[in-house]
Design an enzyme around this catalytic site. Structure first.
Site, PDB file in Angstrom:
ATOM      1  N   HIS A 109       1.098  -1.492  -0.166  1.00  0.00           N
ATOM      2  CA  HIS A 109      -0.047   0.077   0.104  1.00  0.00           C
ATOM      3  C   HIS A 109       0.641   1.150  -0.293  1.00  0.00           C
ATOM      4  O   HIS A 109       0.830   2.325  -1.062  1.00  0.00           O
ATOM      5  CB  HIS A 109      -0.645   0.321   0.965  1.00  0.00           C
ATOM      6  CG  HIS A 109      -2.136   1.334   1.311  1.00  0.00           C
ATOM      7  ND1 HIS A 109      -2.877   1.229   1.724  1.00  0.00           N
ATOM      8  CD2 HIS A 109      -0.896   2.137   1.659  1.00  0.00           C
ATOM      9  CE1 HIS A 109      -3.128   2.418   1.358  1.00  0.00           C
ATOM     10  NE2 HIS A 109      -2.725   3.375   2.306  1.00  0.00           N
ATOM     11  N   GLU A 110       1.895   1.412   0.354  1.00  0.00           N
ATOM     12  CA  GLU A 110       2.512   2.185   1.063  1.00  0.00           C
ATOM     13  C   GLU A 110       4.029   2.383  -0.074  1.00  0.00           C
ATOM     14  O   GLU A 110       3.766   3.555  -0.504  1.00  0.00           O
ATOM     15  CB  GLU A 110       3.956   2.222   1.965  1.00  0.00           C
ATOM     16  CG  GLU A 110       2.462   1.930   3.706  1.00  0.00           C
ATOM     17  CD  GLU A 110       1.815   4.145   3.988  1.00  0.00           C
ATOM     18  OE1 GLU A 110       1.927   4.681   3.364  1.00  0.00           O
ATOM     19  OE2 GLU A 110       0.884   4.005   4.914  1.00  0.00           O
ATOM     20  N   HIS A 127       1.933   4.624  -3.164  1.00  0.00           N
ATOM     21  CA  HIS A 127       2.056   5.440  -2.457  1.00  0.00           C
ATOM     22  C   HIS A 127       3.134   6.632  -3.373  1.00  0.00           C
ATOM     23  O   HIS A 127       3.788   7.948  -3.845  1.00  0.00           O
ATOM     24  CB  HIS A 127       1.677   6.122  -1.530  1.00  0.00           C
ATOM     25  CG  HIS A 127       0.694   6.095  -0.372  1.00  0.00           C
ATOM     26  ND1 HIS A 127      -0.811   6.872  -1.287  1.00  0.00           N
ATOM     27  CD2 HIS A 127       0.773   5.244   0.889  1.00  0.00           C
ATOM     28  CE1 HIS A 127      -1.857   6.189  -0.535  1.00  0.00           C
ATOM     29  NE2 HIS A 127      -1.254   5.971   0.837  1.00  0.00           N
ATOM     30  N   ASP A 138      -5.776   8.903   3.821  1.00  0.00           N
ATOM     31  CA  ASP A 138      -5.327   9.000   2.169  1.00  0.00           C
ATOM     32  C   ASP A 138      -6.889   9.394   1.983  1.00  0.00           C
ATOM     33  O   ASP A 138      -6.867  10.289   1.362  1.00  0.00           O
ATOM     34  CB  ASP A 138      -5.633   7.756   2.265  1.00  0.00           C
ATOM     35  CG  ASP A 138      -4.023   6.928   2.185  1.00  0.00           C
ATOM     36  OD1 ASP A 138      -3.375   7.171   2.347  1.00  0.00           O
ATOM     37  OD2 ASP A 138      -4.245   5.908   2.158  1.00  0.00           O
TER      38      ASP A 138
END
Length: 372
Positions: A58-59, A62, A160
Site C-alpha cells: 500500500h505504502e 504511494h 488517504d
C-alpha cells in the site's frame, strides 16, 4: 524514524520496521499460543506478517505514484497501527495529491481482486470477524484488504481520504486554508475514533485516534511553515551573530566559548572563513569526558553539514534540512565565506514571530540580526 531498523530498499525507498511492531508480533504469538497452542500462534503471526506485507505494498503504491511527479520517498516505516511513507516534499498540485493518495488504496483493491480470482471470497460477516481462525487464510486476508481500502478512504486528514479531501478543498481555498480545514475535520474524527475505541475496549482504535490527531496537527503546522517560508530569504532567518571556532581549537577552548555565550553549537571555520563543521554542546562534553580537554575540535565535530546561500528562499533551506535530517545548515554569502547558519530552533522562532504579524507579517523587511 528512531526505534526502527532497516529491512532493505524497494524502488529507492528504505523499508524500516519499528521495534514496537516486533513487540506486537510477540504479543500476538503469545496470545495465540495461550488460546490454541503452537499451531494457532504460528498461524496468527504469519497472518499478521501477511497483513503488513499488504500494508507495505500500500505504502509503495504511494511511493511509486509520487515518483511520477518527481517526489522521492526516502523511507517507509511499519508501525503497529500501519505504515508510514515519508515523502521528500508535498505534491504541489491538488491533482497530484489526489493521485498519490488514491494509489495506496488501489493497491489493496488489486490484492483483494487477485485473492478473489484464486478462490477467496468474503461478505459482511467475514469482514466483521476477519481474525477468526475458522475462516481460510485467503478469505481473512481478502477481508483485511477491503477493510484497508474502506478505512483509509475515511476523510480524516492525514489519512488517504483526508488528503483527497484537502486536495479538493485546495482547488477553492488554497493549500494553507484547505489544510487547516481538513486537519480540523481529521481531529474531530480522531475524537470519534477515540471515543468508540474507549467504549468498545479497542486499544488499536484509540492508538489510531491519537496518531491521526497528532499527525493532523503536525502537518497543518508544516504546511503553514512552508507557506511562510516561501516569502522569506535564508538571510531573514539565519543566525548571523555568533562565535565560531578555528580548526586548530581544542575542546577546552570550546568550553570557554560555551560559558561565555548563549550558544549550544559552534561553527568550525578555516582560515579563509569557510565552514568545516559544527561542534555541538553534547559532543563537546562527551569528548571532555572520554579524551580530555586537549582534544582537537575537528576530531569530534559534525562534518557533513549542508550549505545554502543567504540569497536563497528559506523554503529551499527547510526542505534541504528535512531531506538530509540535518540539525544545522551553514549559510554562505556571495563570497562563499560563512555568513551565518540555520538551526531548527531559530527557524521555529522566526515562524512564530511571523505568524504573530511581526513587522506587519513581513519578516523579510526586518533583515537578519547583524553580526558582531
Amino acid at each position: 524514524m528512531s526505534w526502527s531498523i532497516p529491512l532493505g530498499r524497494v524502488f529507492g525507498s528504505e523499508i524500516r520496521i519499528h521495534l514496537t511492531f516486533l513487540i506486537l508480533l510477540a504479543w500476538i504469538g503469545a496470545a495465540g499460543y495461550a488460546t490454541g497452542g503452537a499451531s494457532v500462534a504460528l498461524d496468527s503471526v504469519v497472518f499478521v506478517v501477511a497483513v503488513f506485507a499488504c500494508v507495505t505494498l500500500h505504502e509503495l503504491g504511494h511511493a511509486v505514484a509520487a515518483r511520477r511527479y518527481g517526489i522521492t520517498t526516502p523511507d517507509i516505516t511499519l508501525l503497529p497501527i500501519g505504515g508510514l511513507a515519508r515523502l521528500s516534499k508535498l505534491p504541489e498540485k491538488p491533482s497530484e495529491e489526489i493521485v498519490i493518495a488514491i494509489a495506496g488504496p488501489m493497491v489493496n483493491v488489486v490484492i483483494a481482486a487477485f485473492l478473489y480470482l484464486f478462490g477467496a471470497h468474503t461478505d459482511p460477516a467475514t469482514i466483521n470477524d476477519f481474525a477468526s481462525t475458522n475462516l481460510t487464510f485467503a478469505d481473512r486476508l481478502m477481508a483485511v484488504n477491503i477493510i484497508l481500502v474502506l478505512f483509509n478512504l475515511i476523510p480524516a486528514f492525514p489519512m488517504d481520504g483526508g488528503r483527497v479531501l484537502r486536495a479538493v478543498l485546495a482547488l477553492k481555498l488554497g493549500r494553507r486554508k484547505a489544510t487547516e480545514l481538513a486537519a480540523t475535520i481529521g481531529q474531530g474524527l480522531a475524537f470519534v475514533f477515540g471515543a468508540v475505541g474507549l467504549f468498545t475496549g479497542n486499544a488499536i482504535l484509540v492508538f489510531i485516534a491519537i496518531f491521526v490527531f497528532l499527525a493532523a496537527t503536525s502537518e497543518a503546522g508544516q504546511v503553514g511553515l512552508m507557506e511562510r517560508a516561501r516569502k522569506l530569504r535564508v538571510a531573514d532567518a539565519m543566525i548571523s551573530r555568533f562565535e565560531s571556532l578555528p580548526t586548530n581549537a581544542t575542546v577546552d577552548m570550546a568550553a570557554d566559548a560555551l560559558l561565555a555565550t548563549p550558544q549550544r553549537e559552534f561553527p568550525v571555520v578555516d582560515g579563509s572563513g569557510r565552514l568545516r563543521g559544527f561542534l555541538t554542546r553534547d559532543a563537546m562534553i562527551s569528548a571532555m569526558k572520554s579524551s580530555g580537554p586537549a582534544t582537537p575540535v575537528i576530531d569530534v565535530m559534525m562534518r557533513e553539514v549542508p550549505i545554502v546561500l543567504s540569497s536563497q528562499k528559506l523554503e529551499v533551506a527547510i526542505r534541504l534540512m528535512q531531506e538530509k535530517g540535518a540539525p544545522f545548515l551553514g549559510v554562505n554569502g556571495a563570497d562563499e565565506r560563512l555568513a551565518g547558519y540555520l538551526s531548527q530552533e531559530n527557524i521555529s522562532e522566526l515562524m512564530m514571530l511571523d505568524a504573530a504579524d511581526w513587522h506587519g507579517g513581513k519578516a523579510a523587511e526586518a533583515g537578519p540580526w547583524s553580526r558582531a
